[in-house]
Design a protein around this motif. Structure first.
Motif, PDB file in Angstrom:
ATOM      1  N   PRO A  30      35.222  44.348 -46.375  1.00 28.16           N
ATOM      2  CA  PRO A  30      36.188  45.393 -46.026  1.00 28.16           C
ATOM      3  C   PRO A  30      35.992  46.632 -46.895  1.00 28.16           C
ATOM      4  N   ARG A  31      36.332  47.773 -46.351  1.00 25.80           N
ATOM      5  CA  ARG A  31      36.155  49.058 -47.045  1.00 25.80           C
ATOM      6  C   ARG A  31      36.872  49.086 -48.399  1.00 25.80           C
ATOM      7  N   ARG A  32      38.022  48.442 -48.498  1.00 30.50           N
ATOM      8  CA  ARG A  32      38.785  48.472 -49.751  1.00 30.50           C
ATOM      9  C   ARG A  32      38.042  47.760 -50.875  1.00 30.50           C
ATOM     10  N   THR A  72      34.604  47.818 -51.076  1.00 36.53           N
ATOM     11  CA  THR A  72      33.338  48.509 -51.324  1.00 36.53           C
ATOM     12  C   THR A  72      33.509  49.974 -51.703  1.00 36.53           C
ATOM     13  N   ASP A  73      34.720  50.513 -51.564  1.00 37.73           N
ATOM     14  CA  ASP A  73      34.957  51.916 -51.884  1.00 37.73           C
ATOM     15  C   ASP A  73      35.110  52.083 -53.399  1.00 37.73           C
ATOM     16  N   ARG A  89      28.838  61.282 -50.467  1.00 35.60           N
ATOM     17  CA  ARG A  89      29.509  61.190 -49.169  1.00 35.60           C
ATOM     18  C   ARG A  89      29.178  62.389 -48.283  1.00 35.60           C
ATOM     19  N   LYS A 149      24.147  55.121 -48.612  1.00 36.56           N
ATOM     20  CA  LYS A 149      25.180  54.693 -47.661  1.00 36.56           C
ATOM     21  C   LYS A 149      26.305  54.028 -48.424  1.00 36.56           C
ATOM     22  N   LEU A 150      27.522  54.544 -48.250  1.00 38.90           N
ATOM     23  CA  LEU A 150      28.675  53.970 -48.958  1.00 38.90           C
ATOM     24  C   LEU A 150      29.489  53.136 -48.020  1.00 38.90           C
TER      25      LEU A 150
END
Length: 80
Positions: A12-14, A16-17, A67, A79-80
């Motif tokens: 999930p993005r949370r 990996t951010d 970004r 790539k983020l």
């Protein structure tokens, strides 16, 4: 025997951010700076807090540049 084509689902993005942990780190250094400034004069920990805040700001700037490059479709963008 052939290996399966199964890939694990993306995280999930949370998770990996990197922005949130950097902001938390900067916030911790700001609190340390305030406490040390109220407790006494300048010292090595006070300067460590200032440097921590500065490095966090640089890190946020790098993330912003990455970004933007990714949004532009730059070939070397991470790539983020």
């Amino acid at each position: 025997m052939a290996e399966p084509d199964w890939q694990p689902p993306p995280l999930p993005r949370r998770l990996t951010d990197p922005v949130r942990p950097v902001l938390v780190g900067v916030a911790v250094w700001v609190v340390v700076l305030i406490v040390l400034a109220l407790a006494g004069g300048p010292g090595p920990w006070l300067w460590a807090a200032v440097v921590g805040i500065g490095l966090g700001g640089i890190g946020l700037g790098v993330l912003t540049l990455q970004r933007r490059a990714n949004a532009r479709g730059s070939k070397g963008a991470q790539k983020l």
